[in-house]
Design a protein around this motif. Structure first.
Motif, PDB file in Angstrom:
ATOM      1  N   ASP A  17       0.833  -1.197   0.000  1.00 35.66           N
ATOM      2  CA  ASP A  17       0.000   0.000   0.000  1.00 35.66           C
ATOM      3  C   ASP A  17       0.874   1.256   0.000  1.00 35.66           C
ATOM      4  OD1 ASP A  17      -2.558   1.357   0.145  1.00 35.66           O
ATOM      5  OD2 ASP A  17      -2.035   1.827   2.235  1.00 35.66           O
ATOM      6  N   MET A  18       1.928   1.225   0.817  1.00 37.68           N
ATOM      7  CA  MET A  18       2.858   2.368   0.837  1.00 37.68           C
ATOM      8  C   MET A  18       3.522   2.546  -0.524  1.00 37.68           C
ATOM      9  SD  MET A  18       4.693   1.959   4.585  1.00 37.68           S
ATOM     10  CE  MET A  18       6.004   3.070   4.145  1.00 37.68           C
ATOM     11  N   GLU A  19       3.876   1.437  -1.160  1.00 38.06           N
ATOM     12  CA  GLU A  19       4.506   1.507  -2.480  1.00 38.06           C
ATOM     13  C   GLU A  19       3.550   2.123  -3.500  1.00 38.06           C
ATOM     14  OE1 GLU A  19       6.239  -1.419  -5.978  1.00 38.06           O
ATOM     15  OE2 GLU A  19       5.513  -2.302  -4.116  1.00 38.06           O
ATOM     16  N   ALA A  20       2.292   1.703  -3.469  1.00 41.25           N
ATOM     17  CA  ALA A  20       1.298   2.244  -4.408  1.00 41.25           C
ATOM     18  C   ALA A  20       1.100   3.743  -4.185  1.00 41.25           C
ATOM     19  CB  ALA A  20      -0.027   1.500  -4.249  1.00 41.25           C
ATOM     20  N   LYS A  21       1.040   4.140  -2.920  1.00 43.80           N
ATOM     21  CA  LYS A  21       0.888   5.573  -2.622  1.00 43.80           C
ATOM     22  C   LYS A  21       2.120   6.357  -3.049  1.00 43.80           C
ATOM     23  CE  LYS A  21      -2.370   5.028   1.169  1.00 43.80           C
ATOM     24  NZ  LYS A  21      -2.598   5.119   2.614  1.00 43.80           N
ATOM     25  N   ALA A  22       3.291   5.776  -2.864  1.00 46.46           N
ATOM     26  CA  ALA A  22       4.533   6.452  -3.262  1.00 46.46           C
ATOM     27  C   ALA A  22       4.597   6.611  -4.778  1.00 46.46           C
ATOM     28  CB  ALA A  22       5.740   5.676  -2.752  1.00 46.46           C
ATOM     29  N   LYS A  23       4.159   5.583  -5.503  1.00 48.16           N
ATOM     30  CA  LYS A  23       4.132   5.675  -6.964  1.00 48.16           C
ATOM     31  C   LYS A  23       3.144   6.738  -7.424  1.00 48.16           C
ATOM     32  CE  LYS A  23       5.627   1.015  -8.169  1.00 48.16           C
ATOM     33  NZ  LYS A  23       5.221  -0.268  -8.776  1.00 48.16           N
ATOM     34  N   ALA A  24       1.999   6.811  -6.762  1.00 53.04           N
ATOM     35  CA  ALA A  24       1.000   7.822  -7.107  1.00 53.04           C
ATOM     36  C   ALA A  24       1.540   9.220  -6.810  1.00 53.04           C
ATOM     37  CB  ALA A  24      -0.293   7.575  -6.335  1.00 53.04           C
ATOM     38  N   ALA A  25       2.238   9.368  -5.698  1.00 54.02           N
ATOM     39  CA  ALA A  25       2.827  10.671  -5.355  1.00 54.02           C
ATOM     40  C   ALA A  25       3.892  11.052  -6.374  1.00 54.02           C
ATOM     41  CB  ALA A  25       3.418  10.631  -3.952  1.00 54.02           C
ATOM     42  N   ALA A  26       4.696  10.083  -6.808  1.00 52.12           N
ATOM     43  CA  ALA A  26       5.726  10.365  -7.823  1.00 52.12           C
ATOM     44  C   ALA A  26       5.073  10.780  -9.145  1.00 52.12           C
ATOM     45  CB  ALA A  26       6.629   9.154  -8.014  1.00 52.12           C
ATOM     46  N   ALA A  27       3.990  10.131  -9.499  1.00 53.95           N
ATOM     47  CA  ALA A  27       3.276  10.497 -10.727  1.00 53.95           C
ATOM     48  C   ALA A  27       2.724  11.918 -10.626  1.00 53.95           C
ATOM     49  CB  ALA A  27       2.153   9.503 -11.006  1.00 53.95           C
ATOM     50  N   GLU A  28       2.202  12.265  -9.461  1.00 53.62           N
ATOM     51  CA  GLU A  28       1.694  13.625  -9.244  1.00 53.62           C
ATOM     52  C   GLU A  28       2.823  14.648  -9.323  1.00 53.62           C
ATOM     53  OE1 GLU A  28      -0.667  16.939  -8.426  1.00 53.62           O
ATOM     54  OE2 GLU A  28      -1.160  14.954  -9.197  1.00 53.62           O
ATOM     55  N   ALA A 115       9.685   5.985  -3.641  1.00 55.52           N
ATOM     56  CA  ALA A 115       8.946   4.892  -4.277  1.00 55.52           C
ATOM     57  C   ALA A 115       9.850   3.674  -4.474  1.00 55.52           C
ATOM     58  CB  ALA A 115       8.365   5.354  -5.613  1.00 55.52           C
ATOM     59  N   VAL A 116      11.095   3.918  -4.853  1.00 59.83           N
ATOM     60  CA  VAL A 116      12.041   2.807  -5.015  1.00 59.83           C
ATOM     61  C   VAL A 116      12.306   2.133  -3.672  1.00 59.83           C
ATOM     62  CG1 VAL A 116      14.451   2.264  -5.571  1.00 59.83           C
ATOM     63  CG2 VAL A 116      13.109   3.687  -7.124  1.00 59.83           C
ATOM     64  N   ASP A 117      12.457   2.940  -2.622  1.00 54.35           N
ATOM     65  CA  ASP A 117      12.663   2.376  -1.287  1.00 54.35           C
ATOM     66  C   ASP A 117      11.468   1.522  -0.860  1.00 54.35           C
ATOM     67  OD1 ASP A 117      15.143   3.552  -1.097  1.00 54.35           O
ATOM     68  OD2 ASP A 117      14.449   5.250   0.145  1.00 54.35           O
ATOM     69  N   CYS A 118      10.274   2.010  -1.096  1.00 57.49           N
ATOM     70  CA  CYS A 118       9.065   1.252  -0.745  1.00 57.49           C
ATOM     71  C   CYS A 118       8.995  -0.044  -1.539  1.00 57.49           C
ATOM     72  CB  CYS A 118       7.817   2.091  -1.006  1.00 57.49           C
ATOM     73  SG  CYS A 118       7.607   3.448   0.157  1.00 57.49           S
ATOM     74  N   PHE A 119       9.372   0.011  -2.806  1.00 62.36           N
ATOM     75  CA  PHE A 119       9.378  -1.188  -3.635  1.00 62.36           C
ATOM     76  C   PHE A 119      10.356  -2.218  -3.081  1.00 62.36           C
ATOM     77  CE2 PHE A 119      11.374  -3.545  -7.137  1.00 62.36           C
ATOM     78  CZ  PHE A 119      10.281  -4.234  -7.619  1.00 62.36           C
ATOM     79  N   GLU A 121      11.436  -2.516   0.005  1.00 63.22           N
ATOM     80  CA  GLU A 121      10.926  -3.060   1.274  1.00 63.22           C
ATOM     81  C   GLU A 121       9.862  -4.122   1.022  1.00 63.22           C
ATOM     82  OE1 GLU A 121      11.807  -2.559   4.509  1.00 63.22           O
ATOM     83  OE2 GLU A 121      13.520  -1.467   3.682  1.00 63.22           O
ATOM     84  N   ALA A 122       8.994  -3.860   0.056  1.00 58.62           N
ATOM     85  CA  ALA A 122       7.953  -4.836  -0.263  1.00 58.62           C
ATOM     86  C   ALA A 122       8.569  -6.104  -0.864  1.00 58.62           C
ATOM     87  CB  ALA A 122       6.941  -4.224  -1.219  1.00 58.62           C
ATOM     88  N   GLU A 123       9.583  -5.928  -1.660  1.00 58.00           N
ATOM     89  CA  GLU A 123      10.254  -7.095  -2.267  1.00 58.00           C
ATOM     90  C   GLU A 123      10.940  -7.943  -1.209  1.00 58.00           C
ATOM     91  OE1 GLU A 123      10.601  -8.495  -5.478  1.00 58.00           O
ATOM     92  OE2 GLU A 123       8.807  -7.259  -5.663  1.00 58.00           O
ATOM     93  N   LYS A 124      11.524  -7.304  -0.202  1.00 56.04           N
ATOM     94  CA  LYS A 124      12.171  -8.060   0.880  1.00 56.04           C
ATOM     95  C   LYS A 124      11.162  -8.955   1.583  1.00 56.04           C
ATOM     96  CE  LYS A 124      15.631  -4.584   2.067  1.00 56.04           C
ATOM     97  NZ  LYS A 124      16.023  -3.617   3.099  1.00 56.04           N
ATOM     98  N   LEU A 125       9.979  -8.411   1.833  1.00 57.16           N
ATOM     99  CA  LEU A 125       8.963  -9.190   2.539  1.00 57.16           C
ATOM    100  C   LEU A 125       8.311 -10.231   1.638  1.00 57.16           C
ATOM    101  CD1 LEU A 125       7.232  -6.393   4.619  1.00 57.16           C
ATOM    102  CD2 LEU A 125       8.726  -8.222   5.455  1.00 57.16           C
ATOM    103  N   ASN A 126       8.331  -9.980   0.368  1.00 56.60           N
ATOM    104  CA  ASN A 126       7.703 -10.891  -0.587  1.00 56.60           C
ATOM    105  C   ASN A 126       8.516 -12.163  -0.768  1.00 56.60           C
ATOM    106  OD1 ASN A 126       5.479 -11.401  -2.102  1.00 56.60           O
ATOM    107  ND2 ASN A 126       6.105 -10.167  -3.853  1.00 56.60           N
ATOM    108  N   ARG A 127       9.793 -12.131  -0.446  1.00 56.87           N
ATOM    109  CA  ARG A 127      10.662 -13.296  -0.639  1.00 56.87           C
ATOM    110  C   ARG A 127      10.498 -14.300   0.427  1.00 56.87           C
ATOM    111  NH1 ARG A 127      16.038 -10.144  -2.558  1.00 56.87           N
ATOM    112  NH2 ARG A 127      15.161  -9.416  -4.473  1.00 56.87           N
TER     113      ARG A 127
END
Length: 127
Positions: A17-28, A115-119, A121-127
């Motif tokens: 969720d944080m990653e999605a929000k970060a990507k949306a903020a970067a797009a904005e 956004a890269v940092d959030c990505f 972090e999510a990848e670390k947990l996804n493994r």
């Protein structure tokens, strides 16, 4: 002894969720940067237009000194001075807008880095 199980799914969901929000903020931030760049281009074009007007007025003034009366020359001199003031104001606006573009670029860079940092972090947990 009781077995302790820790479910990472809730944490992963939070990170996604944080990653999605970060990507949306970067797009904005990218949209804001593009908007600021468009304004800058318009201001630069306005400045060039005023410079062309000054050049035309100066040429007309040089021709008018030979053929026209003093009052007409004075009127054209006043017009030329007003154009110079307009050019100065347009140049100031352009400089201010350049700073706004630079600030928007910095904001975008920060948002993309987050956004890269959030990505990651999510990848670390996804493994």
């Amino acid at each position: 002894m009781a077995v302790f199980t820790f479910r990472l799914q809730a944490l992963l969901d939070q990170r996604l969720d944080m990653e999605a929000k970060a990507k949306a903020a970067a797009a904005e931030k990218n949209r804001v940067l593009e908007e600021q760049q468009t304004i800058l281009l318009q201001l630069v074009e306005k400045e060039k237009s005023i410079q062309r007007s000054i050049s035309r007025a100066r040429d007309e003034l040089l021709l008018a000194r030979v053929t026209n009366a003093g009052a007409d020359v004075q009127r054209k001199n006043d017009y030329l001075e007003a154009l110079r003031q307009d050019l100065s104001a347009a140049h100031d606006q352009t400089l201010i807008q350049q700073f706004a573009v630079e600030e928007a670029q910095l904001d975008l860079d920060k948002a993309q880095a987050y956004a890269v940092d959030c990505f990651r972090e999510a990848e670390k947990l996804n493994r």
